[in-house]
Design an enzyme around this catalytic site. Structure first.
Site, mmCIF file in Angstrom:
data_model
loop_
_atom_site.group_PDB
_atom_site.id
_atom_site.type_symbol
_atom_site.label_atom_id
_atom_site.label_comp_id
_atom_site.label_asym_id
_atom_site.label_seq_id
_atom_site.Cartn_x
_atom_site.Cartn_y
_atom_site.Cartn_z
ATOM 1 N N LYS A 221 33.246 48.832 42.930
ATOM 2 C CA LYS A 221 32.705 48.241 44.163
ATOM 3 C C LYS A 221 33.504 48.712 45.379
ATOM 4 C CE LYS A 221 31.454 43.650 45.986
ATOM 5 N NZ LYS A 221 31.454 42.209 45.683
ATOM 6 N N SER B 26 26.750 40.683 47.188
ATOM 7 C CA SER B 26 27.630 41.761 47.645
ATOM 8 C C SER B 26 27.936 42.770 46.553
ATOM 9 C CB SER B 26 28.937 41.185 48.203
ATOM 10 O OG SER B 26 29.765 40.697 47.181
ATOM 11 N N SER C 17 28.270 36.551 43.954
ATOM 12 C CA SER C 17 28.215 38.005 43.983
ATOM 13 C C SER C 17 28.312 38.678 42.624
ATOM 14 C CB SER C 17 29.298 38.556 44.912
ATOM 15 O OG SER C 17 29.066 38.106 46.230
#
Length: 616
Positions: A167, A242, A266
């Site tokens: 990420k 996210s 998330s």
């Protein structure tokens, strides 16, 4: 009677004459020409506009540079993948991509597959996926050096040769962690985050960085730098939260294992929206050192990092690999809790609490059906199911979650957006956060009789007002956790079954439905481990939303109905929860749910439907 003093004898302070002389030099005598004033003001306005233009231009240049860097890295990905295919024409890419993580790790460890063949196959596939959904923000060229390092390692870790996606905001040496914010561009990390270091020591090969929404507080994946990521299962839908870039890449087959971070949803939402398995551990079970955050310092709601993959065995393997001596040494603030194989492998029947609605947001028809179907399967498998009602959910969402997360009135978040171009998907949220506190309070007072839920949210967004007041929500979270655990213990529960928000929302709706994540927010406030498992798919019957009214009949209920429309065939998941530090029990429960759902799918034909048996 004494004579009056002449006016001219009034005493003046020293230097008075000098000041008067300076004033006469600076200011013209007589009347000021209005045209001069207009010219001065116009010039000031032009100067301000020019400064603003220069600032915006600098922002644009930073974003353009970031895009050029991204595009060059994608070209590099294409080049290395093409070279490998030319040099190794016999590689069976389809076979490699079809393997689940446990199977892939075994073949890599025994040597029947080489780390090179796996890495370059996934590089090639990740390119195809990002061209379709726009999820990759950078190729980690260090992956080729890590490939050589893996070959040099004496032992073979549990993730030997496995390509991993990372990420965006997870620290990787030499790469930026933008968080979708211009303010963070140009700051390359000096070292790997702890979790990346441990992954490498376990033999994994991080190879791409993944897109996130601007500020990571929205669950529609878009930012002004790299653009919008869409759901690979339906491009009209959001991939969720996210960590949605990870969700999109894994669901598209471009990665076999990724990691989300979770403050509100998330890990849950991309797993639910994209049909994946995801685990949100207890905070501090895995290290978060080296992860960037626009709301660092929040204490009322605990953030954490957790794995996302296509199946439950993949999550279990990851959790075997990560809580290890290397992680405990690199981050001594973690409790030294290695994975408990005994708990995960147990076959003892469970006592399971369940609910199919929390009373804050009415679940979509498919959410409720998924819980009821899973409840029935678990009962038939010999487990005990006990009805449960979450206590004081309005209070949890409004006071403990929203006011706790934005205890500063969103000031820190807004600071990170200063000088940035707010992404359209985030504008409705940011415009609300930017309202002066007095305006929020007045609006809340006006809306309270008509839309009480929205009024409470506006009040909560005002924050706590002072450092003294900040202590109160911290104490309140502990008190509520004690109350919740007492209710759990009274019913003698092992785990909890409840809805996961879904199906995937239409693009543009997540930013308008921040509070719809009540089903997951609860367990972030409580800091309980919680996972998501896909169990079904949206049916035509689920699409009959004309009777969906919601609990409040306010604009949020209307938006949720619109958000889930057009989802036939998309995955539907359930949420599985355990008490703090019981990740292995949570995983074991998730595995049981996955097994039963897969068996049902095999046993029930595509035209069969036992929904009517569930008394929905």
């Amino acid at each position: 009677m004494p004579p009056a003093c002449p006016a001219q004898r009034i005493s003046r302070p020293e230097g008075w004459e000098v000041v008067q002389a300076d004033r006469r030099l600076l200011l013209p005598e007589g009347r000021v020409d209005p045209r001069a004033v207009v010219a001065l003001l116009s010039g000031s306005a032009v100067a301000m506009l020019a400064l603003r233009w220069v600032g915006q231009r600098r922002i644009q240049e930073k974003m353009e540079q970031a895009r050029r860097t991204r595009d060059l890295s994608l070209e590099r990905m294409e080049k290395v993948a093409r070279q490998f295919k030319q040099q190794n024409p016999g590689i069976q890419a389809g076979h490699i991509l079809s393997l689940l993580l446990l199977e892939l790790a075994e073949k890599l460890k025994e040597g029947s597959l080489s780390p090179e063949s796996v890495l370059y196959t996934y590089i090639d596939r990740a390119l195809e996926v990002t061209r379709e959904v726009n999820c990759v923000t950078g190729f980690m060229q260090g992956c080729e050096e890590q490939l050589r390092e893996v070959r040099r390692q004496k032992g073979r870790g549990l993730l030997y040769g496995v390509p991993i996606s990372i990420k965006d905001h997870t620290g990787c040496k030499g790469h930026i962690s933008s968080g979708g914010l211009v303010q963070f561009l140009g700051r390359a990390e000096e070292e790997d985050s702890v979790i990346v270091q441990v992954l490498k020591r376990q033999g994994a090969i991080p190879f791409v960085k993944i897109n996130v929404p601007q500020s990571m507080i929205n669950y529609d994946c878009s930012n002004s730098i790299f653009g919008q990521t869409v759901n690979p299962l339906n491009h009209k839908k959001s991939p969720g939260s996210s960590s949605r870039g990870e969700g999109a890449l894994i669901a598209g087959g471009g990665s076999i294992l990724g990691f989300g971070t979770d403050v509100a949803r998330s890990i849950h939402l991309p797993s639910s929206f994209c049909g994946l398995c995801g685990l949100k551990p207890t905070g501090n079970r895995l290290s978060t050192q080296g992860l960037a955050s626009p709301i660092a310092g929040t204490k009322s709601v605990t953030g954490m990092v957790g794995p996302m993959a296509r199946d439950m065995d993949s999550l279990a393997l990851c959790m075997r690999a990560l809580p290890c001596d290397d992680m405990f040494r690199l981050d001594p603030t973690l409790p030294p809790l290695p994975f408990s194989e005994e708990v995960y492998s147990s076959s003892v029947s469970l006592r399971i609490g369940y609910y199919d609605g929390d009373g804050y947001f009415q679940p979509s028809p498919s959410m409720r059906r998924a819980v009821q179907e899973t409840k029935k399967l678990l009962q038939e498998a010999g487990h005990t199911l006990v009805p449960f009602t979450p206590p004081r959910i309005d209070y949890v969402v409004d006071e403990l979650f929203t006011r706790g997360l934005f205890s500063d009135g969103a000031a820190n978040l807004l600071d990170k957006l200063k000088g940035d171009i707010v992404d359209p998907t985030l504008k409705s949220q940011i415009n609300c956060y930017r309202l002066p506190i007095l305006v929020k309070k007045i609006l809340a007072l006006i809306l309270k009789p008509v839309y009480p839920r929205i009024a409470r949210e506006l009040n909560a967004l005002c924050g706590v007002g002072s450092a003294k007041s900040l202590w109160k929500p911290h104490v309140a979270v502990v008190a509520f956790r004690t109350e919740f655990v007492a209710k759990w213990r009274k019913l003698d529960l092992d785990v909890m079954l409840c809805p996961a928000l879904g199906p995937a929302f239409n693009k543009g709706y997540p930013g308008k439905l921040f509070a719809a994540t009540s089903y997951t927010n609860l367990y972030n406030v409580l800091n309980f481990p919680a996972g998501v498992v896909p169990v079904s798919a949206v049916t035509e019957a689920d699409e009959e939303l004309k009777n969906y009214k919601g609990h409040y009949g306010d604009p949020w209920d209307k938006r949720l109905r619109e958000a889930v429309e057009g989802a036939v065939g998309l995955p539907v998941a359930v949420q599985c929860v355990a008490l703090p530090w019981q990740e292995e029990l949570c995983l074991r429960f998730m595995k049981e749910v996955e097994t039963l759902a897969c068996q049902r799918k095999r046993n029930v034909g595509p035209d069969d439907d036992d929904t009517n048996d569930l008394n929905l």
